[in-house]
Scaffold this motif. Structure first.
Motif, PDB file in Angstrom:
ATOM      1  N   PHE A 120     -11.066  13.446  45.833  1.00  0.00           N
ATOM      2  CA  PHE A 120     -10.188  12.682  46.432  1.00  0.00           C
ATOM      3  C   PHE A 120     -10.536  11.637  47.461  1.00  0.00           C
ATOM      4  O   PHE A 120     -10.622  10.690  47.489  1.00  0.00           O
ATOM      5  CB  PHE A 120      -8.886  13.303  46.686  1.00  0.00           C
ATOM      6  N   VAL A 121     -11.164  12.360  48.519  1.00  0.00           N
ATOM      7  CA  VAL A 121     -11.643  11.890  49.795  1.00  0.00           C
ATOM      8  C   VAL A 121     -12.858  10.919  49.385  1.00  0.00           C
ATOM      9  O   VAL A 121     -12.813   9.658  49.811  1.00  0.00           O
ATOM     10  CB  VAL A 121     -12.129  12.712  50.760  1.00  0.00           C
ATOM     11  N   THR A 122     -13.737  11.583  48.476  1.00  0.00           N
ATOM     12  CA  THR A 122     -14.906  10.616  48.080  1.00  0.00           C
ATOM     13  C   THR A 122     -14.602   9.291  47.452  1.00  0.00           C
ATOM     14  O   THR A 122     -14.884   8.076  47.643  1.00  0.00           O
ATOM     15  CB  THR A 122     -15.719  11.370  46.990  1.00  0.00           C
ATOM     16  N   LEU A 123     -13.606   9.512  46.546  1.00  0.00           N
ATOM     17  CA  LEU A 123     -12.887   8.307  45.655  1.00  0.00           C
ATOM     18  C   LEU A 123     -12.284   7.334  46.583  1.00  0.00           C
ATOM     19  O   LEU A 123     -12.499   6.009  46.457  1.00  0.00           O
ATOM     20  CB  LEU A 123     -12.054   8.607  44.797  1.00  0.00           C
ATOM     21  N   LEU A 124     -11.508   7.775  47.786  1.00  0.00           N
ATOM     22  CA  LEU A 124     -10.846   6.746  48.491  1.00  0.00           C
ATOM     23  C   LEU A 124     -12.153   6.216  49.421  1.00  0.00           C
ATOM     24  O   LEU A 124     -11.928   4.927  49.569  1.00  0.00           O
ATOM     25  CB  LEU A 124      -9.976   7.754  49.655  1.00  0.00           C
ATOM     26  N   GLY A 125     -13.258   6.938  49.879  1.00  0.00           N
ATOM     27  CA  GLY A 125     -14.211   6.204  50.612  1.00  0.00           C
ATOM     28  C   GLY A 125     -14.902   5.189  49.747  1.00  0.00           C
ATOM     29  O   GLY A 125     -15.255   4.117  50.184  1.00  0.00           O
ATOM     30  N   VAL A 126     -15.060   5.425  48.474  1.00  0.00           N
ATOM     31  CA  VAL A 126     -15.740   4.459  47.634  1.00  0.00           C
ATOM     32  C   VAL A 126     -14.862   3.432  47.325  1.00  0.00           C
ATOM     33  O   VAL A 126     -15.471   2.270  47.554  1.00  0.00           O
ATOM     34  CB  VAL A 126     -16.184   5.293  46.167  1.00  0.00           C
ATOM     35  N   ALA A 127     -13.704   3.472  47.119  1.00  0.00           N
ATOM     36  CA  ALA A 127     -12.685   2.287  47.104  1.00  0.00           C
ATOM     37  C   ALA A 127     -12.806   1.501  48.196  1.00  0.00           C
ATOM     38  O   ALA A 127     -12.561   0.227  48.147  1.00  0.00           O
ATOM     39  CB  ALA A 127     -11.487   2.960  46.542  1.00  0.00           C
ATOM     40  N   TYR A 128     -12.934   1.955  49.475  1.00  0.00           N
ATOM     41  CA  TYR A 128     -12.555   1.334  50.579  1.00  0.00           C
ATOM     42  C   TYR A 128     -13.750   0.658  50.828  1.00  0.00           C
ATOM     43  O   TYR A 128     -13.938  -0.588  51.243  1.00  0.00           O
ATOM     44  CB  TYR A 128     -12.460   2.554  52.117  1.00  0.00           C
ATOM     45  N   LEU A 129     -14.947   1.222  50.539  1.00  0.00           N
ATOM     46  CA  LEU A 129     -16.335   0.218  50.774  1.00  0.00           C
ATOM     47  C   LEU A 129     -16.558  -0.904  49.439  1.00  0.00           C
ATOM     48  O   LEU A 129     -16.758  -1.899  49.988  1.00  0.00           O
ATOM     49  CB  LEU A 129     -17.332   1.284  50.731  1.00  0.00           C
ATOM     50  N   LEU A 130     -16.007  -0.469  48.252  1.00  0.00           N
ATOM     51  CA  LEU A 130     -16.116  -1.458  47.302  1.00  0.00           C
ATOM     52  C   LEU A 130     -15.096  -2.747  47.564  1.00  0.00           C
ATOM     53  O   LEU A 130     -15.399  -3.988  47.683  1.00  0.00           O
ATOM     54  CB  LEU A 130     -15.709  -1.091  46.058  1.00  0.00           C
ATOM     55  N   LEU A 131     -13.964  -2.451  48.246  1.00  0.00           N
ATOM     56  CA  LEU A 131     -13.071  -3.450  48.520  1.00  0.00           C
ATOM     57  C   LEU A 131     -13.717  -4.339  49.801  1.00  0.00           C
ATOM     58  O   LEU A 131     -13.449  -5.537  49.634  1.00  0.00           O
ATOM     59  CB  LEU A 131     -11.769  -2.909  49.044  1.00  0.00           C
ATOM     60  N   ASN A 132     -14.002  -3.797  50.618  1.00  0.00           N
ATOM     61  CA  ASN A 132     -14.979  -4.442  51.915  1.00  0.00           C
ATOM     62  C   ASN A 132     -15.917  -5.285  51.319  1.00  0.00           C
ATOM     63  O   ASN A 132     -15.953  -6.530  51.944  1.00  0.00           O
ATOM     64  CB  ASN A 132     -14.983  -3.589  52.860  1.00  0.00           C
ATOM     65  N   ALA A 133     -16.772  -4.613  50.521  1.00  0.00           N
ATOM     66  CA  ALA A 133     -17.859  -5.580  49.871  1.00  0.00           C
ATOM     67  C   ALA A 133     -17.494  -6.636  48.948  1.00  0.00           C
ATOM     68  O   ALA A 133     -17.988  -7.722  49.110  1.00  0.00           O
ATOM     69  CB  ALA A 133     -18.807  -4.552  48.928  1.00  0.00           C
ATOM     70  N   ALA A 134     -16.507  -6.476  48.201  1.00  0.00           N
ATOM     71  CA  ALA A 134     -15.718  -7.576  47.473  1.00  0.00           C
ATOM     72  C   ALA A 134     -15.299  -8.725  48.409  1.00  0.00           C
ATOM     73  O   ALA A 134     -15.699 -10.233  48.357  1.00  0.00           O
ATOM     74  CB  ALA A 134     -14.728  -7.184  46.758  1.00  0.00           C
ATOM     75  N   PHE A 135     -14.482  -8.410  49.289  1.00  0.00           N
ATOM     76  CA  PHE A 135     -14.165  -9.418  50.245  1.00  0.00           C
ATOM     77  C   PHE A 135     -15.091 -10.247  51.225  1.00  0.00           C
ATOM     78  O   PHE A 135     -15.253 -11.284  51.654  1.00  0.00           O
ATOM     79  CB  PHE A 135     -13.070  -8.655  51.337  1.00  0.00           C
ATOM     80  N   ALA A 136     -16.210  -9.334  51.608  1.00  0.00           N
ATOM     81  CA  ALA A 136     -17.596  -9.750  52.074  1.00  0.00           C
ATOM     82  C   ALA A 136     -18.295 -10.981  51.336  1.00  0.00           C
ATOM     83  O   ALA A 136     -18.643 -12.010  51.724  1.00  0.00           O
ATOM     84  CB  ALA A 136     -18.396  -8.824  52.449  1.00  0.00           C
TER      85      ALA A 136
END
Length: 323
Positions: free
Chosen positions: A70-86
């Motif tokens: 669960f924590v790994t999925l949250l971390g991956v989703a957080y990084l992917l969202l920020n990368a998409a907005f970047a």
């Protein structure tokens, strides 16, 4: 006297069988020769043909997975969202944000960390939006960040508040002396610090029986010495007396193996802290049953101190005479 097999008329006596379904379906009950319930309580059944999107349920999937996943999925989703907005900030042009580096890699990382600051409402610092397109992206990201934090907080709260049983079952069941005869027994202990109350146990014997020349799985509920307890602070030994009314009367391990017998256990109780219903399941096949054996004492008694249960002795057994 020849020992009857489970399901024979001589063995059942007045015991009323549950039929050949028990909610598992006719095909599974009558044709599948695999174990019905695994030791960890999961059902030994599979479904196919639903399709990925039809069977997808993010809420239940995220609630049911382990904490590391669960924590790994949250971390991956957080990084992917920020990368998409970047990437969105990069697409808005070199003048969308202030103080941008000139090299492409430096610009990407500057946009990425700007997205992190926006997503977490940390503050822009020396970087701020300079164009209308950048302001639109910042507004959209702030909205997504608000929803993301709310959803993640709700998921974490739901995972913490969900009653999760930690009922530990003995690794084996035993056929041990009981009140001048024999009884089928297994033990369980409460593996968590919270208390379980109003605990109920249901034990069902599943076996194959020859019906018109073909094997059909039958289910018979075993009568227990006690099928419920008001309090469950320490341990409970569940006992099925093997009397003449029992489907296990005069049954041997060989006949249980031939009938592919399985003792299915269902435990239901109430968590005393969150007042939520908790359930636990397991099963014992003939290789998991020790005949002419009994459980060793798992209570530790010390003068002047409370009685202690040594969980390490949960599955310890000792032989008894086979008279």
């Amino acid at each position: 006297m020849t020992a009857p097999s489970p399901g024979s008329e001589q063995a059942q006596g007045p015991v009323e069988p549950l039929g050949n379904d028990l909610g598992l379906g006719r095909v599974v009950s009558q044709e599948s020769h695999q174990r019905v319930v695994n030791r960890d309580g999961s059902f030994n059944l599979q479904r196919s043909g639903l399709g990925f999107w039809h069977s997808l349920n993010l809420y239940y999937d995220l609630i049911g997975i382990s904490w590391p996943v669960f924590v790994t999925l949250l971390g991956v989703a957080y990084l992917l969202l920020n990368a998409a907005f970047a990437l969105a900030y990069l697409a808005a042009g070199p003048g969308a944000l202030s103080d941008m580096p000139t090299d492409p890699a430096g610009r990407f990382w500057a946009c990425f960390f700007f997205s992190v600051q926006t997503f977490g409402t940390i503050g822009f610092g020396h970087v701020y939006p300079k164009s209308f397109a950048a302001d639109v992206i910042v507004t959209l990201e702030a909205f997504v960040g608000l929803l993301g934090v709310a959803l993640a907080t709700g998921m974490i709260f739901a995972r913490f508040s969900r009653p999760k049983p930690r009922v530990l079952f003995s690794e084996c069941a035993v056929v041990a002396p009981y009140r001048g005869g024999w009884g089928l027994m297994f033990r369980l202990v409460n593996g968590q610090r919270t208390q379980l109350i109003e605990l109920e146990a249901e034990v069902t014997l599943a076996y194959f029986r020859d019906v018109k020349g073909r094997p059909v799985r039958q289910f018979t509920r075993l009568k227990l010495e006690r099928d419920n307890v008001a309090f469950f602070p320490l341990a409970w030994t569940v006992v099925h007396p093997i009397t003449q009314d029992s489907p296990l009367w005069q049954v041997t391990p060989e006949r249980m193996r031939a009938a592919e017998s399985e003792v299915m256990v269902n435990i239901r109780g109430l968590d005393d802290v969150v007042y939520g219903t908790v359930r636990a399941r397991t099963s014992y096949q003939v290789d998991d049953i020790r005949w002419h054996a009994r459980f060793t004492d798992m209570f530790v008694r010390r003068p002047g101190r409370p009685v202690t249960v040594d969980v390490r002795r949960l599955s310890q057994i000792e032989p008894v005479p086979s008279t």
